[in-house]
Structures are given as C-alpha cells and as structure tokens.
Design a protein around this motif. Structure first.
Motif, PDB file in Angstrom:
ATOM      1  N   GLN A  43       0.821  -1.224   0.000  1.00 17.29           N
ATOM      2  CA  GLN A  43       0.000   0.000   0.000  1.00 17.29           C
ATOM      3  C   GLN A  43       0.849   1.266   0.000  1.00 17.29           C
ATOM      4  O   GLN A  43       0.329   2.362  -0.169  1.00 17.29           O
ATOM      5  N   LEU A  44       2.150   1.104   0.236  1.00 17.14           N
ATOM      6  CA  LEU A  44       3.001   2.295   0.352  1.00 17.14           C
ATOM      7  C   LEU A  44       3.410   2.779  -1.033  1.00 17.14           C
ATOM      8  O   LEU A  44       3.644   1.987  -1.944  1.00 17.14           O
ATOM      9  N   ASP A  45       3.510   4.099  -1.155  1.00 13.33           N
ATOM     10  CA  ASP A  45       3.900   4.675  -2.443  1.00 13.33           C
ATOM     11  C   ASP A  45       5.389   4.432  -2.665  1.00 13.33           C
ATOM     12  O   ASP A  45       5.806   3.759  -3.589  1.00 13.33           O
ATOM     13  N   LYS A  46       6.192   4.997  -1.775  1.00 17.52           N
ATOM     14  CA  LYS A  46       7.645   4.783  -1.819  1.00 17.52           C
ATOM     15  C   LYS A  46       8.110   4.552  -0.390  1.00 17.52           C
ATOM     16  O   LYS A  46       7.359   4.830   0.540  1.00 17.52           O
ATOM     17  N   THR A  47       9.342   4.063  -0.203  1.00 21.47           N
ATOM     18  CA  THR A  47       9.766   3.777   1.168  1.00 21.47           C
ATOM     19  C   THR A  47      11.021   4.553   1.560  1.00 21.47           C
ATOM     20  O   THR A  47      11.904   4.790   0.730  1.00 21.47           O
ATOM     21  N   PHE A  48      11.045   4.978   2.850  1.00 22.74           N
ATOM     22  CA  PHE A  48      12.249   5.616   3.370  1.00 22.74           C
ATOM     23  C   PHE A  48      13.290   4.539   3.621  1.00 22.74           C
ATOM     24  O   PHE A  48      12.894   3.373   3.797  1.00 22.74           O
ATOM     25  N   ASN A  51      13.538   6.233  -0.669  1.00 22.10           N
ATOM     26  CA  ASN A  51      12.413   6.627  -1.525  1.00 22.10           C
ATOM     27  C   ASN A  51      12.309   5.772  -2.791  1.00 22.10           C
ATOM     28  O   ASN A  51      11.926   6.245  -3.848  1.00 22.10           O
TER      29      ASN A  51
ATOM     30  N   VAL B 156      -1.639   6.102   6.112  1.00 20.30           N
ATOM     31  CA  VAL B 156      -1.803   5.104   5.036  1.00 20.30           C
ATOM     32  C   VAL B 156      -2.734   5.648   3.964  1.00 20.30           C
ATOM     33  O   VAL B 156      -2.496   5.453   2.767  1.00 20.30           O
ATOM     34  N   GLU B 159      -0.672   7.755   1.890  1.00 17.69           N
ATOM     35  CA  GLU B 159       0.165   6.969   0.958  1.00 17.69           C
ATOM     36  C   GLU B 159      -0.625   6.655  -0.311  1.00 17.69           C
ATOM     37  O   GLU B 159      -0.101   6.745  -1.419  1.00 17.69           O
ATOM     38  N   ARG B 160      -1.904   6.279  -0.147  1.00 17.73           N
ATOM     39  CA  ARG B 160      -2.724   5.930  -1.303  1.00 17.73           C
ATOM     40  C   ARG B 160      -2.983   7.154  -2.177  1.00 17.73           C
ATOM     41  O   ARG B 160      -3.057   7.057  -3.390  1.00 17.73           O
ATOM     42  N   LEU B 162      -0.912   9.626  -2.487  1.00 12.55           N
ATOM     43  CA  LEU B 162       0.347   9.961  -3.153  1.00 12.55           C
ATOM     44  C   LEU B 162       0.665   9.013  -4.304  1.00 12.55           C
ATOM     45  O   LEU B 162       1.442   9.340  -5.190  1.00 12.55           O
ATOM     46  N   SER B 163       0.055   7.821  -4.257  1.00 15.60           N
ATOM     47  CA  SER B 163       0.457   6.776  -5.200  1.00 15.60           C
ATOM     48  C   SER B 163      -0.135   6.999  -6.592  1.00 15.60           C
ATOM     49  O   SER B 163      -1.321   7.272  -6.751  1.00 15.60           O
ATOM     50  N   LYS B 287       9.022  11.173   5.053  1.00 19.09           N
ATOM     51  CA  LYS B 287       8.986  10.658   3.677  1.00 19.09           C
ATOM     52  C   LYS B 287       7.792  11.205   2.909  1.00 19.09           C
ATOM     53  O   LYS B 287       7.933  11.690   1.780  1.00 19.09           O
ATOM     54  N   ILE B 290       8.256  14.791   1.976  1.00 21.89           N
ATOM     55  CA  ILE B 290       9.232  14.946   0.887  1.00 21.89           C
ATOM     56  C   ILE B 290       8.575  14.606  -0.459  1.00 21.89           C
ATOM     57  O   ILE B 290       8.690  15.344  -1.436  1.00 21.89           O
ATOM     58  N   ILE B 291       7.831  13.486  -0.487  1.00 22.79           N
ATOM     59  CA  ILE B 291       7.212  13.067  -1.757  1.00 22.79           C
ATOM     60  C   ILE B 291       6.141  14.071  -2.184  1.00 22.79           C
ATOM     61  O   ILE B 291       6.036  14.416  -3.373  1.00 22.79           O
ATOM     62  N   GLU B 294       7.751  16.764  -3.847  1.00 20.80           N
ATOM     63  CA  GLU B 294       8.233  16.378  -5.192  1.00 20.80           C
ATOM     64  C   GLU B 294       7.083  16.455  -6.204  1.00 20.80           C
ATOM     65  O   GLU B 294       7.289  16.816  -7.355  1.00 20.80           O
ATOM     66  N   HIS B 295       5.869  16.132  -5.754  1.00 13.40           N
ATOM     67  CA  HIS B 295       4.709  16.196  -6.656  1.00 13.40           C
ATOM     68  C   HIS B 295       4.354  17.647  -6.980  1.00 13.40           C
ATOM     69  O   HIS B 295       3.937  17.952  -8.084  1.00 13.40           O
TER      70      HIS B 295
END
Ligand SMILES: Cc1cc2nc3c(=O)[nH]c(=O)nc-3n(C[C@H](O)[C@H](O)[C@H](O)COP(=O)(O)OP(=O)(O)OC[C@H]3O[C@@H](n4cnc5c(N)ncnc54)[C@H](O)[C@@H]3O)c2cc1C
Ligand code: SF4
Lengths: 55, 449
Positions: A43-48, A51, B156, B159-160, B162-163, B287, B290-291, B294-295
């Motif tokens: 489910q994670l986009d990127k990981t520390f 990244n 979480v 995260e979804r 961002l994905s 994290k 940061i992402i 970046e977007h």
C-alpha cells in the motif's frame, strides 16, 4: 520429523522468510488471509530512507 | 512478491486461514481453510474483463476506502496471485439476485458460483508467524476528529493519495473535495435522467419547460394530469439543478492540498492507547512530506511531534534534508485539538513548547501518524498456534531468543513481533528462517532420533 515449513502472513517479513527457506531447499507453504500477498508494504507509495518504489 | 509466486519450493495459499495446529516441533499437522473465491485459480488469467463489466461497486479496502472496486476484484493491480475474487457479501448473484455478468464475460470460464471452501491438511516441521500489524484507528481520539473532519486522514490513506496507482492517480486531491465531486457526478446523472423526461414533454407540447412552468404557475391551464406531471417533473429537476450549480461553483475553487500538517504519536506514546513508540512513523511522515513536495513544489509541511525519532543509518540526514530542501518545518509540541476551519480546512491547535505559546494554524490537510497496533485476529491465531501474546498484544518472545515464540518450533518476525520498519522486518525474517532451518537440519534431526 517433517522438513516442510509453514509461513503465516504474506507481508514483507513472511515473503523474506519464505524466499530464504525456499532458496535453502526447504518446501514452504505460505498462508495469507487476503486475496494477494504484499501486506502493508504493497500500500506504500515509496519507502524511506531511499524513496524507492515499494512494490 | 513475484518471486514467491514463481518459486518452485513455495506453495502459495492466499485467501486462506490456519484453523488448527497439532503436534510438536519437527512434526506439526496443520489444517488450512482455503476460502472460496468463486473463481477457479487454475483458469483465471487475471485479465480483469469481469471487473470491468461487474455492475456492483464496493468500497476499496486496499485504497483505504478512498475509491471503489467491483464485487469481483483483484486485491490490487500487481497483486500475486492475480486471481480475481468475488466478494460474497456484495455479489448480486451470490445474494440471490439475477446477474452473472462476470460469468458471461469470462473467456477462460473461470467463474464458479458453486465453489466451496476447501480444507487442506499439511504436515510441517516448523512454523513462522509473520502476521504483521494493523494501523491504529484514530476515530477513538475525540480531539482529532478523524472521520468528522474529512480532510483529516491517516498516513496510510495519504500513501494511497500519493500513489500514482491510487484513487487520485497521485494528485493530492482532498477527501472533502473528492466527496463533493462524487456528489456532483451523482447529481449530474440524476439531472440528465430528469432532463430526458422533460425533453419528451417539450417535444410533445412544442414548448420549453421553463416557459411552460411559468404559465402553469399562473394557472393558465385547465386541470390536466399530463401537464401536472410535467410541472412536477420540472419542479423536481430544478430541485436538483439548484444544488448542482452551487456545488459546481464551489468545485471551481478546488486545488490540490499544499499546506500539510503531520501529527506524530497518534495512539503511540499515549497511555490511553499504546505506551510504546511505533518506531517508524516519524520517518514515514518525513517521507510523505518529501514526496508531496516532489509532486507539487509549492507544498509546505509542518511536522508536530514531541521529538523526531530518526533512529537508523542515514535517517537523521534524511530528516535534515527534509527540512532544508523539502519545505518541512518541525514543531516541538503535542497537538491538543483539530477543529474545522473555513473551506473544509482543518485548524490545528498546539502548544509550541520551544516558544512556550499556545497557537493555532490552518492547513489544507492533516495527516495522522497512527500507531502500529497488533494485527486483528492475533489472539485467535495465537490460540490456534498454542502460543502466548505479550501485554501489548504482539507475539510473546524471550529476550534471549527474540524470534522464538512460547512454543518450540514456532517462530515470529516483523511487526507480529512488534513495531519495526521494513529493513528491520527483513533482518528478522532472515533470522526466523535461519532458526526454522536450524531445528530442521539433518544434524538436529540425527540428534533427536
Ligand atoms: C503509513 C506507513 C508508511 C510506512 N512507510 C514505511 C517506509 O517508507 N519504509 C519502511 O521501512 N517502513 C515503512 N512502514 C512500516 C512497514 O509498513 C512495516 O515495517 C512492514 O510492512 C512490516 O511488514 P510485516 O510483513 O511484518 O507486516 P504486514 O505488512 O502487516 O504483513 C502481514 C501480512 O500477514 C497477513 N496476515 C495477518 N494475519 C493473518 C492471519 N491470521 N493469517 C494469514 N495471514 C495473516 C496480512 O494480511 C499481511 O499480508 C510504514 C508504515 C505505515 C503505516
Ligand atoms: S516513531 Fe515518532 S511518531 Fe512514531 S511513536 Fe515514535 S516518536 Fe511517535
């Protein structure tokens, strides 16, 4: 004595254990309750801290 | 993940659960229930044609309910196995209604509505419980108003969002805005439908509905059932068009979230819930900030925490880089409350302990860094395995043998043991694999016989 191994849970931990054992030559059964493996990491986009993409 | 599906020594049983374990180290017999997917695993090619045609929409748990999937689904796009599954709770056919669209669509003839659970017996020498964790549900913290304020989300969910493969394709659209957009879509459908009815009347009587309605209001017509129907339909249509217009105006102002607040230790280091530190959440907030930047380069983030626990090789540098290059401000303080501000913006109330001041600040979105909670069903599984859990609800182990559970031959690793990040989970997983291999080695076996 039986040499097969059961791994319960198909997250990153279960995946790594299974691959290690399979590479050693053991037969592994992996039981995951969801329709697909991957656990939370999927489910994670990127990981520390790198990244990198999770999947 | 792919390697697990392909490895000749691994037999993957997904959508399954362990029901019974008997015997002892080196010689366990295990019963596994393989739940019916209503799709034949050896026939399904994972093409997804069925899911495209299935008329039943269901909240998508993989996307944390931020999007929808169909009643027949693959858990996520790259899932292993890619076999589709029918959700028996929502499937029309399985609930006695007429449907079967997926069966008609499937070219591989893989759909089987009569499939039943299968129970299989396994003989194994060792067991590894790697059942992970659950994301703490913050709705029990009243002061953070998760669920009450739509733009307060969990990490979480974020995260979804961002994905690139998530419900918004990686755009930071705010949940409150998404809900309004969904409402607009539903109202538009309704409006189209009622417009079609009005069109018929307009064609029949050769007059536009607003003009007719004006005259109707002035009682210019005799009592007529058909005209009354037209007037009622027009009335109902305006009842939809009005709110639709105002929602559309509101939606014109929507943009992606650019002012983000991250709240640390939600449920962790809190004696009402979990006293422990969940160890990875400081890092995932950094994290995510940061992402997000970046977007969208204008994004700024504020991370509110008692302290930032960046424990690991390169982690402190990552934290500093986030501050210097990614628009992150770190505020030392525990957030007391989140309230609803204007334009669905959450307002964060906190004490800045460095400045010794109580302040508040408005954000576009607030992200809760929720605790690592024991996985659902861990108590039941521990009972089946005949092992103990500790006072926090994770699997109990001995500090001198940290990967051995309380029953010989059963090991654990990853977040089933306790909160840890991915690299640590991998280290433990290799450790647990080595422990299992060790007790089953020829040397140990000779010793035992
Ligand atoms: C928002 C967020 C972001 C994160 N970001 C990062 C990051 O960037 N880098 C990082 O290193 N870590 C990160 N983490 C931590 C990371 O998610 C965990 O370290 C990792 O997923 C732990 O893996 P696991 O295999 O132990 O558990 P899980 O991923 O939880 O996997 C457990 C598996 O077991 C299955 N299971 C559970 N119970 C049963 C049962 N009874 N029978 C069968 N199967 C069962 C589950 O369905 C699941 O598939 C993040 C965590 C969160 C919450
Ligand atoms: S890692 Fe950070 S946010 Fe998570 S519990 Fe520990 S201190 Fe709190």
């Amino acid at each position: 004595m039986n040499k097969d191994i059961l791994v319960i849970g198909g997250g990153i931990a279960g995946i790594q254990s299974s691959l290690d054992l399979a590479e050693m030559g053991y037969k592994v059964y992996m039981v995951e309750r969801l329709p697909s493996i991957g656990g939370k990491m999927a489910q994670l986009d990127k990981t520390f801290p790198t990244n990198d993409c999770a999947i | 993940m792919l390697d697990v599906g392909r490895h000749p020594n691994i037999e993957l049983m997904a959508y399954s659960q362990v029901e019974r374990v008997e015997g002892q180290s080196g010689d366990f017999s295990v019963t596994v229930r393989r739940k019916a997917r209503y799709v034949e695993e050896d026939k399904c090619t994972g093409c997804g044609a069925c899911a495209e045609k299935c008329p039943t929409k269901v909240s998508d748990t993989f996307n944390e309910g931020l999007g929808t999937r169909r009643a027949i689904y693959s858990y996520f796009a790259q899932g292993i196995p890619s076999t589709h599954t029918i959700d028996p709770e929502y499937c029309r056919q399985l609930n006695g209604k007429k449907c079967g669209v997926c069966k008609k669509t499937c070219q591989a003839d893989a759909i089987n509505f009569d499939q039943e659970d299968r129970v299989v017996e396994l003989q194994v020498g060792a067991i590894i419980a790697a059942t992970g964790y659950e994301v703490f549900d913050p709705s029990c913290i009243p002061e953070y108003q998760y669920k009450e304020i739509a733009n307060v989300v969990t990490a979480v969910e974020f995260e979804r969002l961002l994905s690139a493969s998530g419900p918004t394709g990686g755009h930071l659209d705010r949940p409150a805005d998404l809900a309004i957009e969904a409402e607009i879509e539903a109202l538009e459908k309704k409006a189209q439908k009622s417009q079609r009815v009005l069109d018929k009347f307009e064609k029949k009587y050769g007059e536009a509905s607003p003009k007719f309605y004006e005259k109707y209001q002035k009682d210019e017509f005799e009592d007529d059932e058909d005209l009354k129907k037209w007037a009622d339909k027009y009335d109902a249509h305006m009842g939809i068009a009005g709110p639709l217009d105002s929602l559309k105006k509101k939606a014109e102002g929507f943009g992606v979230a650019k002012r983000l607040a991250f709240i640390q230790c939600v449920g962790s280091r809190d004696f009402r819930f979990y006293p422990f530190c969940s160890s990875y959440c400081c890092m995932h907030s950094i994290k995510e900030a940061i992402i997000a930047q970046e977007h969208e380069s204008e994004t700024t983030s504020t991370i509110f925490g008692m302290d930032i626990r960046a424990v690991g090789k390169g982690f402190e540098e990552y934290k500093i880089r986030g501050g210097n290059q990614s628009g992150i401000t770190y505020v030392r303080g525990r957030v007391a409350e989140i309230t609803q501000g204007p334009d669905d913006n959450p307002v964060v109330w906190y004490e800045d302990t460095c400045q010794r001041r109580v302040r508040n600040q408005e954000f576009d979105m607030v992200i809760l860094a929720t605790a690592c909670a024991p996985s659902n069903g861990i108590k039941e599984l521990a009972q089946v395995l005949g092992i103990e859990i500790n006072e926090f609800g994770f699997l109990k182990t001995d500090p001198s043998q940290p990967l051995d559970t309380t029953r010989a031959g059963i090991f654990t690793c990853g977040c089933a043991y306790g909160p840890m990040d991915i690299p640590e989970s991998i280290v433990q997983a290799s450790g647990a694999a080595a422990r299992a291999a060790q007790i089953l080695s020829d040397f140990q076996m000779r010793k035992a016989s």
